[in-house]
Design an enzyme around this catalytic site. Structure first.
Site, PDB file in Angstrom:
ATOM      1  CB  SER A  83      -4.795  -8.883  -1.213  1.00 26.57           C
ATOM      2  OG  SER A  83      -3.869  -8.426  -0.259  1.00 26.57           O
TER       3      SER A  83
HETATM    4  N1  SAM Z   1      -5.403  -6.493   3.872  1.00 26.16           N
HETATM    5  C1  SAM Z   1      -5.355  -5.322   3.043  1.00 26.16           C
HETATM    6  C2  SAM Z   1      -6.654  -5.026   2.366  1.00 26.16           C
HETATM    7  O1  SAM Z   1      -7.621  -5.782   2.523  1.00 26.16           O
HETATM    8  O2  SAM Z   1      -6.713  -4.003   1.690  1.00 26.16           O
HETATM    9  C3  SAM Z   1      -4.238  -5.362   2.042  1.00 26.16           C
HETATM   10  C4  SAM Z   1      -2.969  -5.064   2.679  1.00 26.16           C
HETATM   11  S1  SAM Z   1      -1.621  -4.560   1.711  1.00 26.16           S
HETATM   12  C5  SAM Z   1      -1.317  -5.906   0.640  1.00 26.16           C
HETATM   13  C6  SAM Z   1      -0.401  -4.728   3.011  1.00 26.16           C
HETATM   14  C7  SAM Z   1      -0.524  -3.691   4.094  1.00 26.16           C
HETATM   15  O3  SAM Z   1       0.374  -4.038   5.142  1.00 26.16           O
HETATM   16  C8  SAM Z   1      -0.140  -2.280   3.650  1.00 26.16           C
HETATM   17  O4  SAM Z   1      -1.214  -1.413   3.862  1.00 26.16           O
HETATM   18  C9  SAM Z   1       1.050  -1.953   4.534  1.00 26.16           C
HETATM   19  O5  SAM Z   1       1.132  -0.596   4.894  1.00 26.16           O
HETATM   20  C10 SAM Z   1       0.790  -2.845   5.733  1.00 26.16           C
HETATM   21  N2  SAM Z   1       1.956  -3.119   6.570  1.00 26.16           N
HETATM   22  C11 SAM Z   1       3.233  -3.378   6.204  1.00 26.16           C
HETATM   23  N3  SAM Z   1       3.989  -3.607   7.292  1.00 26.16           N
HETATM   24  C12 SAM Z   1       3.169  -3.493   8.371  1.00 26.16           C
HETATM   25  C13 SAM Z   1       3.358  -3.616   9.786  1.00 26.16           C
HETATM   26  N4  SAM Z   1       4.549  -3.878  10.322  1.00 26.16           N
HETATM   27  N5  SAM Z   1       2.297  -3.428  10.591  1.00 26.16           N
HETATM   28  C14 SAM Z   1       1.065  -3.142  10.079  1.00 26.16           C
HETATM   29  N6  SAM Z   1       0.835  -3.008   8.762  1.00 26.16           N
HETATM   30  C15 SAM Z   1       1.868  -3.189   7.916  1.00 26.16           C
END
Ligand code: SAM
Length: 233
Positions: A83
């Site tokens: 992000s």
């Molecule tokens: N917080 C992260 C970082 O610091 O890099 C950025 C996260 S990215 C914007 C969103 C993440 O949410 C992705 O890696 C995606 O695979 C994950 N995601 C989506 N749905 C999810 C779920 N149901 N459970 C866990 N992770 C999930």
């Protein structure tokens, strides 16, 4: 400041990264000022101090190193992103954590947000649905010594009930609606920060607080753009 593959001595590289982090923090402050219609108070200095220390360049793929400290999201593979630093600062700020508290992150991604949380909370549980991302993030967090972070591959929309209830829950992917398991796993007095909205709709960052009677209160913070939350919750 633009980075290619590290050159010069390790100390020189570390100094350049440290300067880039300070510049990134200034850009976060500037974005917060521009967003002041939505965000009423300045971002916490405690959060910004942590972000001036956490080595974000360790959480981005080598091909994206040049932009590690830009105030932008970056691709991390598997169609996912790390992000924007301003959003990391804002969401972390909204959690208002202290070192006695336990936080759940849904969407570990690169592990960067978990590292920031690690310095502000007592314990961080972080779930990632894309298993290779979970493995890579856990490895970097371990190498950097973030010992109070536990990463698990799995569907975080169902929460992580074994460690519930949580003082804070942060969801870093956009949900169509707030998953009930996450509400159930929030402590009275706790805070849930979550982007809500469809993939092609306007999404809003929400702050949900649960009062001491267990009643939920909802505050809309600002429009955002996140990858979708998948899973069953
Ligand atoms: N917080 C992260 C970082 O610091 O890099 C950025 C996260 S990215 C914007 C969103 C993440 O949410 C992705 O890696 C995606 O695979 C994950 N995601 C989506 N749905 C999810 C779920 N149901 N459970 C866990 N992770 C999930």
């Amino acid at each position: 400041m633009v980075f290619s593959k590290p050159h010069g001595t390790q100390t020189e590289s570390e100094d350049r990264y440290a300067r880039a982090r300070l510049k990134m923090v200034e850009e976060i402050r500037e974005t917060a000022r521009e967003a002041s219609d939505y965000v009423s108070t300045p971002l916490s200095e405690k959060v910004l101090a942590v972000m001036s220390r956490v080595p974000r360049h360790r959480f981005v793929p080598e091909g994206e190193l040049y932009g590690a400290y830009y105030n932008n999201p970056l691709p991390i593979g598997h169609g996912q992103t790390i992000s924007q630093p301003y959003i990391v600062a804002l969401m972390t700020d909204l959690l208002a954590l202290d070192k006695q508290q336990t936080v759940l992150e849904v969407g570990t991604g690169s592990g960067y947000q978990a590292a920031v949380l690690s310095e502000l909370a007592g314990k961080v549980y972080s779930m990632e649905i894309v298993a290779p991302l979970a493995t890579a993030a856990a490895k970097v967090l371990d190498e950097l010594g973030y010992a109070n972070v536990e990463v698990k591959a799995g569907d975080g929309s169902l929460g992580w009930p074994e460690h519930a209830p949580y003082d804070g829950i942060i969801v870093t992917a956009a949900a169509e609606q707030i998953p009930q398991p996450l509400l159930d796993q929030l402590k009275p007095g706790g805070r849930l920060v979550i982007p809500v909205g469809g993939r092609f709709d306007v999404q809003y960052l929400l702050l949900i607080t649960r009062d001491s009677d267990g009643v939920f209160h909802r505050k809309t913070i600002e429009p955002v753009r996140f990858v979708p939350l998948t899973g069953e919750g």
